[in-house]
Each structure stands twice: as C-alpha cells, then as structure tokens.
Design a protein around this motif. Structure first.
Motif, mmCIF file in Angstrom:
data_model
loop_
_atom_site.group_PDB
_atom_site.id
_atom_site.type_symbol
_atom_site.label_atom_id
_atom_site.label_comp_id
_atom_site.label_asym_id
_atom_site.label_seq_id
_atom_site.Cartn_x
_atom_site.Cartn_y
_atom_site.Cartn_z
ATOM 1 N N UNK C 704 34.676 33.058 23.481
ATOM 2 C CA UNK C 704 34.605 32.498 24.826
ATOM 3 C C UNK C 704 35.991 32.458 25.469
ATOM 4 N N UNK C 705 36.989 32.476 24.603
ATOM 5 C CA UNK C 705 38.351 32.491 25.168
ATOM 6 C C UNK C 705 38.618 33.788 25.935
ATOM 7 N N UNK C 706 37.819 34.770 25.584
ATOM 8 C CA UNK C 706 37.994 36.089 26.187
ATOM 9 C C UNK C 706 37.423 36.109 27.600
ATOM 10 N N UNK C 707 37.680 35.077 28.330
ATOM 11 C CA UNK C 707 37.152 35.040 29.690
ATOM 12 C C UNK C 707 38.021 35.895 30.589
ATOM 13 N N UNK C 708 37.682 35.871 31.792
ATOM 14 C CA UNK C 708 38.472 36.637 32.753
ATOM 15 C C UNK C 708 39.938 36.273 32.624
ATOM 16 N N UNK C 709 40.723 37.289 32.693
ATOM 17 C CA UNK C 709 42.151 37.079 32.664
ATOM 18 C C UNK C 709 42.532 36.243 33.885
ATOM 19 N N UNK C 710 43.426 35.298 33.651
ATOM 20 C CA UNK C 710 43.864 34.491 34.786
ATOM 21 C C UNK C 710 44.709 35.349 35.717
ATOM 22 N N UNK C 711 44.461 35.206 36.960
ATOM 23 C CA UNK C 711 45.229 36.016 37.911
ATOM 24 C C UNK C 711 46.660 35.511 37.955
ATOM 25 N N UNK C 712 47.556 36.432 37.769
ATOM 26 C CA UNK C 712 48.967 36.031 37.770
ATOM 27 C C UNK C 712 49.674 36.713 38.921
ATOM 28 N N UNK C 713 50.271 35.935 39.759
ATOM 29 C CA UNK C 713 50.884 36.507 40.947
ATOM 30 C C UNK C 713 52.050 37.436 40.594
ATOM 31 N N UNK C 714 52.891 36.977 39.631
ATOM 32 C CA UNK C 714 54.055 37.778 39.245
ATOM 33 C C UNK C 714 53.647 39.141 38.712
ATOM 34 N N UNK C 715 52.680 39.114 37.787
ATOM 35 C CA UNK C 715 52.211 40.374 37.223
ATOM 36 C C UNK C 715 51.674 41.289 38.309
ATOM 37 N N UNK C 716 50.888 40.700 39.187
ATOM 38 C CA UNK C 716 50.275 41.504 40.236
ATOM 39 C C UNK C 716 51.336 42.132 41.118
ATOM 40 N N UNK C 717 52.398 41.376 41.364
ATOM 41 C CA UNK C 717 53.466 41.908 42.218
ATOM 42 C C UNK C 717 54.122 43.121 41.564
ATOM 43 N N UNK C 718 54.461 42.976 40.278
ATOM 44 C CA UNK C 718 55.084 44.093 39.562
ATOM 45 C C UNK C 718 54.149 45.290 39.560
ATOM 46 N N UNK C 719 52.866 45.023 39.263
ATOM 47 C CA UNK C 719 51.900 46.111 39.202
ATOM 48 C C UNK C 719 51.796 46.811 40.549
#
Lengths: 140, 115, 804
Positions: C704-719
């Motif tokens: 159940x821990x394998x839920x949706x990845x939490x959205x991370x602003x920093x990661x998204x910016x780099x990506x």
C-alpha cells in the motif's frame, strides 16, 4: 496448481525452429538486406527464451548444453581476432576484405571477412542475453 | 514532423527524469528505460526524418533519397547497450532489495558512517 | 627479427604464465620465465661486436600514424649496455627467485607476470627513440614497480611503500611528459636523434630551460635523487629479488639513462651541468651519511643505492661540462662520462650480489635487523665471502672493480679545475671535498653492512630461525656476480672497449664520433697522485670512524623524525586525503537523487548556455518531413503510455506501459524507414518485458505504500528543464547542419568498396567496427556483472579484512 502447457509446448516445438531458421536467415542476409549480427543474435536468444517459457530452465539446459559465458567470450575473441587479423596482412587494424566466389548450391556469392566479425557479434549477443536471463531465472 | 517529434522527445525526457528523481528503485529503472527511448528518437530526429527509402542498396542501384543510415547505426548499438544496462540495473535493484530489505533510495544512503 | 618486436617478447610471454602456473604447478614457474631474459640476453649479445664499432640499429613500428606516434627501437652503445644489464641481471634475478619464492605458498603467476611486464617496459624505456612511447614505457615501469612492491599486498607496509613509490615516480613522470612535449614543440619532432641533431637551435628557445627542469624532475624522481629519494627505502618491502632487480640494478637507473641520453641535447646549458652534478653529489653524501642510521639490512642497501645513484648522476653532470671546455677530450674531464658508465656496471654487479645476500640472510635467519644479527661468518661461509667481496668493492678497495671506478670518480671531480667558467677557480674545490666526505661514509657503511652481520657475537636466541647456509641454487647468482666483481678488476679495459666506450660515445657525441676514439685506458695503479692520497685518506679516516662506530652511532637518534622528508610526504598525503574528503562531504549527500539533480541541472545549464552563446537556436521550417496520420496515432499512443507510467499506482502497469512505449518506438522506426532498428527494437522489447517480469518475481510485492508518487515541485522543475532543453536541442540540431554528413560517403562507397548493401549493418561491422567491438565488450561486462551479483552472493561479512 499444475497448469496445462500442452498447447504451448507443442506450438513452441514448431515455432522455435521457425524463429531459429529466420534468425539464421536474417543473420546471413544482414550484409545486403536488413538484419545482421545483433538482430540475428537477439532472435536466436528469443527462440531459446520461448523454449524456457514453455518448458523449464533445467530441461532447456539439457537440450542445449552450452555455457553461455564461454559463448560470449568466444564471440569476443572471434571479433577481436578478425579485427586484428588485418595487421598480419600489413593493412591498418580493422580493414575488411571481400570477394565473390562461385560456390556450388549457392551460385555466385560474396564472402566477407566482415561476416566473421558479425559472427563474433552474434555469439556475444546470444551469449550475454542468455547469460542474463538464465542467471536471473535460476536465482532462487 | 520533426517539430512534433521534438516535442514528443522532450516529453519522454521529462517523464524519464521525473521518474529517476523519485525514491523508488524500480521507478528509477523504468526512468532509465524511458530515457534511452528518448535518446534513440532524438538521434533519429537529429539526422532528419526525410528520405523515402530505407538505407539499403538493392543490387547495387543507389537511390538518391535514403534515410540517414548513420543515426540508425548509432541507435542500433544504443538499443542493445541499453538492454544490457537495464538488465544490470534490474539485478542490482533486486539484489539490493534482497540484501538490504528495502528499495527506498532514502534509506539506501552509503555515506553516513562511511570512513 | 625486428627489434621492436623483441621489446614485447616478455609481455607476450607473460600471457602464458598463469596457464603454466595452473597446469604445471609442480614445476616452479620461474624455470619457464628464466628462458625469456636468458634468450634475449644471448640475442642482444650478438649485436655487441658491431655496436662496439659504432654501429646502430633502428627498427620502427607505426602505432598511431595520425599523431605521428610510433614504436622506434634504437640500439646504440648506450641502449645496448642497458639492454644487456636488464636481460642479464634479469636472468640472474629470476634464477635467484626460483629458490627464494616458495612454489606452494606464493602467488608465482602474479609475481612473474609483473616481472615480465616490467622487463618489457624497461627494454622499451632504454630502446625507444620516440619521446611519447618512451614516456609510455616509463610509466609502465612505475606501474609494474608498484605491483611488485605491493606483491605481499596483505601487509600494510607493502601497500604504503607501493603507493609512495607510485605517487612520487608518477609525479615525476608527468613532469617529464611536460618536458617532452615542450621539446617536441621546440624541435618539431618526437625523435631523440633528430632533437640531438638540432640541439644548438633548441638552446636558444624560450622553453629550453623549462623542458630541462621538467625532464630532470622525471629523472630525479625515478633515480631517487634528493629530495625524492624517500620512496626507495620504503620500496624495500618488495620481495628481495625485486629489490635487487628493480630498485638497484635497472629501474632506478632509468633516470640515469635519461640524463645520459639527453646530455647531448641539454649539455649546452650550464644549468643542466650544475643541477645534475650538484644534486647528484649532494644526494651521494646525504644518503651515505644516513645509511649508517639504518637498522634494516635492506634499508642500508637502499640508502647505499641512493648514494651510488647520486655518484653516477654527478659524474654525468661533470661529463656534460666537457661540452664547454675546448679540447675536453685531452683533459681529465673525459674521465667523467666513462667513470659514470663504468661505475654503473660495477654497481649493478656488487649491489646485486649484496641484495641477494640480504635476501638470503632474511630467508635463512628470519630477520634483517642488523642489531640481532652477528657472527654468521662461520655458519654461512659462502654468503660471507660474497658479502665481503661486494662490500669491499662498494667501499672502493682493491682488488675489486669498485676501486677502479671510485678512483676515476675522484679524478673526474678533481678535473673540474679545468672547467673555469664563471670564475670557478675557488668553488670547484667544494666538489672533490664533498665527494671525499661521501666516500668516507660509503666506506664506513660498507664495513658496517658486512661486519655487523657476519662478524661479532652470534645471538641465536634473537633469531626467529636456526641460521644455516642457503641452498646451492640460491647462491649461484650472487656468487656469479661476486666473481664478476673480481674479474672486472683484472680486465677493466676489455669491459671498457666492449661496453663502456660505445656508451660514452653515445653520451658525448660532441667529443667522439666513434667508440674507438675514446682514448681512455683504465689502470689500477697510476702513480702517486692526488686521487691516491685521497683514497688512502678515505681508508684511514673511514677505518678509524668504523672502529669507533658504536660510540657515535647514537648521535643519529638526536636527529628528530619530525622534520624529515618522509614526514613531509605523510603530511602532504594526509592533507590531500583530508581536504578532498572534507570538500566532497559538502556535496556528497549519499542520496542518488541529489547527484542526479546536480547532473541534470548542470547539463541543462551548459547546453542552454552553449545554444545561447553560439546563437544556435534557430528553427528551419523549410525542410520538414510531412506529418502523417500513422505517425500521429503512434505518437499519441507513446505519449499516453508515458503518462500512464507517470501516474500508475502499480508496478505491473508501469512495466506494461513501458513495453507499450517500446513497441511504439519500434513502429516509429518502421515508419521512418529504419527496418533494422524496428526489428531489433521489437525483439529487444519482447525480451525486456520478459526480463522485467522475471526480475519482478524477486522484487517486493505491491504494497500500500506503493501509492502514487508524491508530486514534488523541485523534481518537476528539473524534469521540465531537461525536457525543454532536449526539445530545443532536437529542433536546432535538425535545423542547421554546419558540416556535411559523413553518411553521404557511406552511401557512395557501401557497394563498391565495402561490398555490402545494408548500409546500417556495414557501418556497424566495417566503417565503425571499433564501436561495435567495444559495444559487445560492454555487453560481456554487463553479463559478467550480473553473474557476479547473483551467483557469487557478495554479501558483507564482518571481520573479513585482514588488516583490521
């Protein structure tokens, strides 16, 4: 629960050979039409993988008793030997040669030293792919 | 077409990087898989998508308008390499999981008490 | 047979050593190895008669023609002398090692492989006429020396000594490379012979002095000159055959060789002369002084080697002075170069035998500590005789070869009075005086070595083993060398004509144009002259000081360890380790995420900056391929699958979606007319999915821990940054082609010259076969890596490290 594999196994026996034939064809044709060592090797590997899926790894190992690590090593050696053979003929490393021959059964055929190199590639690809899959598959 | 492709490539890279920055090991591996797909398409697009014939000289007749063979050769090697690397990563991941009991990158730090 | 090929024979032989060791373990592997140097020695010896007449041999093997790099073997008097030393002493040392190293307990395959690599490298150093390959072989000697010193790698001291020698000699080697590059820039050639030919023009160049200093740094580090000598005593952790071979007879003489070889180039500069002579002489006196401080037999020999190398070096420096004196061939200055080469041969004979004796003592008594030894004279009579001959020769007593070269050394130092440049009329006196002081200490430590080991009281209770004479096989080599020591005293002129004079002619081409013109006759007795009185003084003062050694030797303990050069080295190493560690701790967080963020951000930054600075960002709308329906459908599938991966809750979905992306890419390949790629991609994708599912079996269940990845602003910016960058790169790369593609060449030549039709495959196996070769090598490595991880089960076990 024991699953019934009869259909899969029967089909596999036929299909494997078709894939293998196709792999050999595509390997030799590679110099003139699409194909070559990489694709040929991968197709061969996939045929063996299919066998492994239909039966199981120990059975397949009994049918094809090849040490795939050795196979890839042999492939690498062939590739390097072909590449360095040109030094003996006093031309730069990796110079290939080819000529046309009239072979019985095949008619006029061109023979390439590049094909030898491609055989090396083929063996390495089969060897490494099977090494990977077999090792992971056998891991308990 | 190239412009559409370029946008798609950017999207692939974006998704790949986003996955690679996550905590879970398996997501990182999937990310590298996507990254290599993106790279392959990038190479192909760089060479130009024009060319009406596959780069095969049939019976010695050279057609003027082949697709660029060089990126294709580069991609072919890249495909096989990325397969090897992906499988290496996979095994690394599950061996790490077996030995250490987690695939969470936050917990897989190596430097804390390293001398 | 080609000379270049001969250089590589030992390395080729090394390929078979592991096999021989494994298959024929009951026969000591050394016996096979022995054949190599012995055969090479005999072969090279056949070249002697013509080289003696001034003949030279050149043979060339092109290596990287585009950079003008080639293996050039050049055999003249100097290189032949070194070649004979390398192969001759090599054969004796291998013979000795057969009895020194136990075939059951030691890893002989490692030892002999390293030794053979060294042999090739050393032959390459002394025969190369090409500066770059000379450098290559030079570093290879450092590496093989590193491996040999660390042969007993479980010992801390061995590893420390190996690292120290590597750090210092490789540092010097890099400096030397810099010097070589400057030389080649000045002269426009890498060939030493051509550089010698244009020496006068080179001397005018601005870089000349820099090249000189850099090359000397290389020579001084390798030949253990002050202040770089500190690695040599620590290198004594190597097995004794190695010490006798590398660290006394051959490798440490590479620096001497280099100085001798380049003397014709650099002799024009007085700086060269002063540096070589001054540093050499200072090293000689410094090391001979500190040799008496040592308690370890091999330690004494190490310092003695440093001192003797300094002596040879100073002679070469004085020899270079001959360039500046009119008619130097008629003055006593001519003796310097002759004495240098003559002493080099003598040193190889007596020091080789002494090292072997030190090894025998270690082997038969279990210790090398001179305080525990003593009174072995009656127990080991043969060893004692050999040690006595070697030591007395080193001390400079007749009737041994050391006497002859020591006399010539004093003659050469005294001859500096003829060199009256720079108003040297007062200062030249320093040279003979320092040389004399050094000789006195040499005399004392020679006696110290032999008499404190073999004379005095026997202390059996101090020795780990019951002392007895060594087996006969171990004695062959030292006895042979000791016999040479005596023999050379009686036939010095034969050695002079055969070996020394051709070498001298190579060092001083400005004096002699052929070896026959070297007008030097060695004689043991040359009347009552200054040298003789100096020698008598050495014996008198040295004998007196040795007699009272016990009374003043403890003065050495007054000298504080804290200001030694070793301490300086240790501090520098600690500082660089600590500093590097502290610095990397700042950014090495241990999270892979941090590293990826660094890499991706930096890559984005660099690429965007480049695009901006070069104004490369342009889109060319004119040459676009048309947009088709199929392409759009496939691309939509591709994008859809990608988004599915991003948002998927389960791993299975993600993997299947990844497969979908792969198949879409394969379809794109079909559309864009890449049949090979499409085939490969299809098969690979199939195998990959199978592989993922296989590996999946081992991975954790979907929890159940394998839920949706939490959205991370920093990661998204780099990506986002990376994605946008890649789009821009793709667009601008397609839009502007600053160079014509090489594909046109492939298209034109594929059928006629490569004899193929499928251009992609021909590129793979022919045009760019190198890439493919390396690629399948990488494949193989990946396979081995996977096997290693799964089959070998490299798990962490406590207490496995031997040095904890």
């Amino acid at each position: 629960m024991r699953t019934n594999d009869v259909m899969l196994q029967t089909a596999t026996k036929v299909v494997t050979f078709i894939i293998l034939m196709f792999a050999v064809h595509i390997f030799f044709a590679g110099h003139y039409t699409p194909g070559g060592g990489f694709v040929g090797g991968l197709l061969t590997a996939s045929a063996i993988v299919l066998l492994m899926l239909a039966f199981d790894i120990p059975t397949v190992k009994k049918i094809i008793p090849i040490n795939y690590v050795v196979l890839s090593a042999v492939g690498l050696l062939i590739a390097i030997a072909t590449a360095s053979a040109s030094i003996v003929f006093d031309v730069p490393f990796f110079t290939h040669a080819y000529d046309y021959f009239d072979l019985p059964l095949f008619g006029e055929t061109s023979l390439h030293s590049a094909l030898l190199f491609d055989i090396g590639v083929y063996l390495v690809v089969v060897g490494v792919t099977m090494t990977i899959i077999q090792t992971i598959g056998e891991d308990e | 077409m190239e412009i559409v492709m370029s946008v798609a490539i950017g999207l692939l890279f974006m998704a790949a990087v986003y996955l690679m920055l996550s905590k879970s090991l398996i997501r990182i591996i999937i990310g590298t898989g996507l990254l290599s797909h993106g790279a392959h398409l990038l190479l192909l697009t760089m060479g130009g998508l024009g060319g009406t014939a596959p780069p095969v000289v049939a019976d010695g007749v050279t057609v003027s308008d082949y697709a660029d063979p060089l990126p294709q050769a580069l991609i072919l090697t890249a495909i096989v390499i990325s397969f090897a690397v992906t499988s290496f990563f996979l095994v690394l991941a599950y061996r790490a999981y077996q030995e250490l009991g987690t695939d969470n990158m936050e917990l897989l730090r190596g430097t804390e008490d390293y001398e | 047979m080609s000379l270049v090929f001969l250089i590589f024979i030992p390395i080729l032989a090394a390929l078979f050593i592991p096999l021989l060791f494994k298959r024929l373990g009951q026969i000591h592997t050394g016996w096979f190895v022995l054949l190599v140097p012995a055969a090479l020695f005999l072969y090279y010896a056949t070249r002697l008669p013509s080289v003696m007449e001034g003949g030279t041999y050149v043979s060339e093997l092109s290596w990287i023609p585009s950079l003008d790099i080639a293996f050039v073997a050049y055999l003249d008097g100097l290189s032949l002398l070194f070649t004979l030393l390398i192969t001759g002493i090599g054969a004796l040392v291998v013979l000795y090692s057969i009895f020194y190293l136990d075939k059951h307990r030691e890893q002989l395959h490692n030892f002999y492989v390293y030794l053979l690599i060294f042999m090739s490298a050393m032959l390459g150093v002394v025969q190369s006429d090409h500066l770059i390959t000379l450098y290559l072989f030079w570093e290879l000697t450092s590496i093989s020396s590193f491996l040999l010193i660390a042969y007993w790698y479980t010992r801390d001291r061995s590893r420390f000594g190996a690292l120290k020698s590597m750090m210092i000699t490789v540092f010097g080697g890099l400096m030397m490379l810099g010097g070589f590059v400057l030389l080649s820039i000045m002269g426009g050639t890498y060939s030493i012979r051509e550089l010698i030919a244009q020496a006068p023009e080179l001397a005018q160049h601005d870089f000349f002095i820099w090249a000189l200093v850099l090359v000397l740094l290389g020579a001084f580090t390798k030949s253990a000159q002050f202040p770089f000598y500190i690695w040599l005593p620590d290198a004594m952790e190597a097995p004794t055959p190695v010490s006798a071979y590398l660290h006394s007879a051959t490798m440490v003489k590479a620096g001497i060789y280099l100085v001798a070889r380049l003397t014709p180039v650099f002799a024009l500069s007085e700086v060269w002369m002063w540096l070589v002579a001054g540093v050499g002489l200072f090293t000689m006196v410094w090391a001979s002084f500190f040799a008496l401080k040592q308690k370890d037999l091999k330690g004494i020999l190490a310092f003695s080697t440093v001192s003797q190398l300094g002596l040879i070096m100073s002679l070469l420096g004085v020899g270079a002075a001959a360039y500046h004196v009119e008619g130097a061939a008629d003055t006593y200055l001519k003796y310097a170069a002759f004495a240098a080469i003559f002493h080099l041969i003598n040193h190889a004979t007596f020091k080789g035998s002494l090292f072997m004796i030190a090894g025998i003592i270690d082997h038969e008594t279990g210790t090398r500590d001179i305080r525990k030894l003593g009174g072995l004279m009656s127990l080991m009579p043969v060893s004692f005789t050999v040690a006595l001959i070697g030591s007395l020769s080193m001390a400079g007593l007749p009737p041994f070869n050391g006497f002859l070269s020591k006399e010539m050394f004093l003659t050469a130092m005294l001859s500096l009075q003829e060199f009256n440049m720079f108003s040297m009329d007062v200062w030249w006196v320093l040279f003979p005086i320092i040389a004399w002081i050094g000789s006195v200490f040499t005399f004392i430590y020679s006696l110290y070595f032999v008499f404190h080991t073999f004379a005095g009281k026997h202390q059996p209770e101090e020795l780990p083993k019951q002392a007895h004479e060594a087996p006969i096989g171990m004695l062959i080599s030292p006895v042979f060398l000791a016999a040479l020591v005596v023999l050379i005293f009686f036939i010095p002129n034969l050695i002079g004509d055969w070996l020394v004079k051709p070498a001298v002619a190579a060092i001083q081409p400005f004096l002699y144009d052929s070896p026959q013109n070297v007008d030097i006759h060695v004689s043991a007795w040359h009347g009552f002259n200054t040298e003789l009185f100096m020698t008598l003084g050495i014996f008198a003062i040295g004998g007196l000081m040795f007699w009272t050694l016990r009374k003043w030797q403890h003065l050495y303990d007054v000298y504080p360890d804290s200001i030694s050069l070793n301490r300086l080295y240790d501090e520098m190493m600690l500082l660089s380790y600590g500093g590097a560690n502290r610095f990397s701790r700042i950014y090495m967080t241990g999270f892979i995420r941090s590293y990826l963020v660094y890499m991706f951000s930096f890559m984005t930054f660099i690429v965007l900056l480049t695009l901006f600075l070069n104004e490369a960002f342009q889109i060319d709308f004119s040459n676009l391929a048309p947009i088709g329906v199929y392409e759009i459908v496939i691309l939509l599938a591709l994008v859809g699958a990608t988004l599915t991966i991003l948002g998927s809750k389960s791993r299975l979905t993600a993997i299947i979606a990844l497969g979908a992306v792969g198949y879409s890419v394969a379809l794109l390949f079909v559309i864009f007319r890449a049949p090979d790629l499409a085939l490969t991609q299809l098969v690979i994708e199939t195998i990959s999915v199978a592989l993922f599912l296989l590996a999946f079996y081992h991975l954790p269940q979907i929890s159940r821990k394998e839920e949706r990845m939490k959205f991370r602003f920093g990661n998204a910016l780099v990506a986002l940054g990376v994605g946008v960058t890649m789009t821009l790169v793709a667009l601008s790369a397609h839009s502007q082609k600053s160079l014509p593609s090489i594909s046109e060449f492939y298209k034109e030549t594929v059928y006629k010259e490569a004899g193929g039709g499928n251009i992609v495959n021909v590129i793979l196996v022919d045009y760019r076969g190198f890439d493919t070769l390396f690629e399948i090598a990488v494949l193989g490595i990946a396979g081995i890596g996977i096997i290693t991880m799964i089959r070998l089960r490299l798990t962490k076990k406590e207490g496995q490290h031997e040095n904890k």
